[in-house]
Motif scaffolding. Structure first.
Motif, PDB file in Angstrom:
ATOM      1  N   GLY A  74       0.854  -1.170   0.000  1.00 50.19           N
ATOM      2  CA  GLY A  74       0.000   0.000   0.000  1.00 50.19           C
ATOM      3  C   GLY A  74       0.892   1.221   0.000  1.00 50.19           C
ATOM      4  N   LEU A  75       0.457   2.284  -0.643  1.00 49.72           N
ATOM      5  CA  LEU A  75       1.230   3.527  -0.685  1.00 49.72           C
ATOM      6  C   LEU A  75       0.473   4.596   0.086  1.00 49.72           C
ATOM      7  N   THR A  76       1.204   5.327   0.925  1.00 47.98           N
ATOM      8  CA  THR A  76       0.614   6.457   1.659  1.00 47.98           C
ATOM      9  C   THR A  76       0.685   7.705   0.785  1.00 47.98           C
ATOM     10  N   ALA A 124      -2.836   3.781  11.825  1.00 49.22           N
ATOM     11  CA  ALA A 124      -1.860   3.883  10.731  1.00 49.22           C
ATOM     12  C   ALA A 124      -2.267   4.968   9.739  1.00 49.22           C
ATOM     13  N   GLU A 125      -1.261   5.446   9.021  1.00 39.09           N
ATOM     14  CA  GLU A 125      -1.518   6.456   8.000  1.00 39.09           C
ATOM     15  C   GLU A 125      -2.390   5.859   6.894  1.00 39.09           C
ATOM     16  N   GLU A 126      -3.287   6.640   6.368  1.00 36.78           N
ATOM     17  CA  GLU A 126      -4.232   6.173   5.354  1.00 36.78           C
ATOM     18  C   GLU A 126      -3.502   5.853   4.050  1.00 36.78           C
ATOM     19  N   LEU A 127      -3.949   4.795   3.390  1.00 39.17           N
ATOM     20  CA  LEU A 127      -3.375   4.389   2.112  1.00 39.17           C
ATOM     21  C   LEU A 127      -4.112   5.082   0.976  1.00 39.17           C
ATOM     22  N   VAL A 128      -3.376   5.422  -0.072  1.00 40.45           N
ATOM     23  CA  VAL A 128      -3.988   6.059  -1.233  1.00 40.45           C
ATOM     24  C   VAL A 128      -3.974   5.151  -2.465  1.00 40.45           C
ATOM     25  N   GLU A 129      -3.134   4.115  -2.417  1.00 38.80           N
ATOM     26  CA  GLU A 129      -3.028   3.198  -3.557  1.00 38.80           C
ATOM     27  C   GLU A 129      -2.547   1.842  -3.063  1.00 38.80           C
ATOM     28  N   VAL A 130      -2.978   0.786  -3.754  1.00 39.16           N
ATOM     29  CA  VAL A 130      -2.503  -0.574  -3.470  1.00 39.16           C
ATOM     30  C   VAL A 130      -1.933  -1.132  -4.777  1.00 39.16           C
ATOM     31  N   GLN A 131      -0.763  -1.764  -4.680  1.00 37.27           N
ATOM     32  CA  GLN A 131      -0.094  -2.315  -5.859  1.00 37.27           C
ATOM     33  C   GLN A 131       0.303  -3.767  -5.628  1.00 37.27           C
TER      34      GLN A 131
END
Length: 162
Positions: A74-76, A124-131
């Motif tokens: 996941g990307l923050t 946790a910090e919110e995710l903006v993308e999943v790869q």
């Protein structure tokens, strides 16, 4: 005193011969099993196990072919990677990899992993993308060369998909 056999049973040591029907049934069952094993060996896949080959153990990879490792991240908003596998989302690697064709077809399923991560890690910090990332490790004669490359197989933007 020695135990005596029942009148309808042969004494120990006597040979009991199968009737013709019994021999034919056993021969037919053996023939069917051997035919299934032969057909599975020639045309089978892992799904046909135990009558097909379990390729993980029945084949050998080229020692100069890169090894591919599948990762889910996941990307923050800051671009930091967060690992989304194992205990992070409650999904085992093999379970995930078995679903890869489905995930490639429906990338929105990656949003479910982000939801699971958010539930398990509320602070946790919110995710903006999943790869889904395929990491290829270079090999020469079966030994790692120290080189690797990452290719994104599929990604899902959580901000656009929500």
């Amino acid at each position: 005193m020695f135990p005596q056999s029942a009148p309808d049973r042969p004494a120990e040591g006597e040979v009991v011969r199968l009737r013709t029907t019994g021999r034919r049934v056993r021969l037919a069952a053996t023939t069917v099993v051997l035919a299934l094993i032969l057909a599975g060996t020639v045309w089978g896949t892992d799904d046909d196990f135990p009558f097909g080959p379990f390729k993980m153990y029945s084949t050998r990879a080229d020692p100069d072919t890169p090894v591919v490792s599948t990762r889910v991240v996941g990307l923050t908003a800051l671009g930091e990677e967060v690992r989304l596998s194992g205990g992070q989302v409650g999904l085992r690697r093999a379970e995930f990899e078995g679903q890869l064709p489905r995930i490639v077809e429906h990338p929105e399923l990656l949003g479910l992993l982000a939801d699971s991560y958010a539930e398990r890690h509320p602070g946790a910090e919110e995710l903006v993308e999943v790869q889904v990332v395929l990491r290829r490790f270079g090999l020469v004669d079966g030994q790692q060369t120290g080189t690797w490359s990452d290719d994104v197989l599929v990604s899902y933007d959580l901000e656009d998909g929500a």
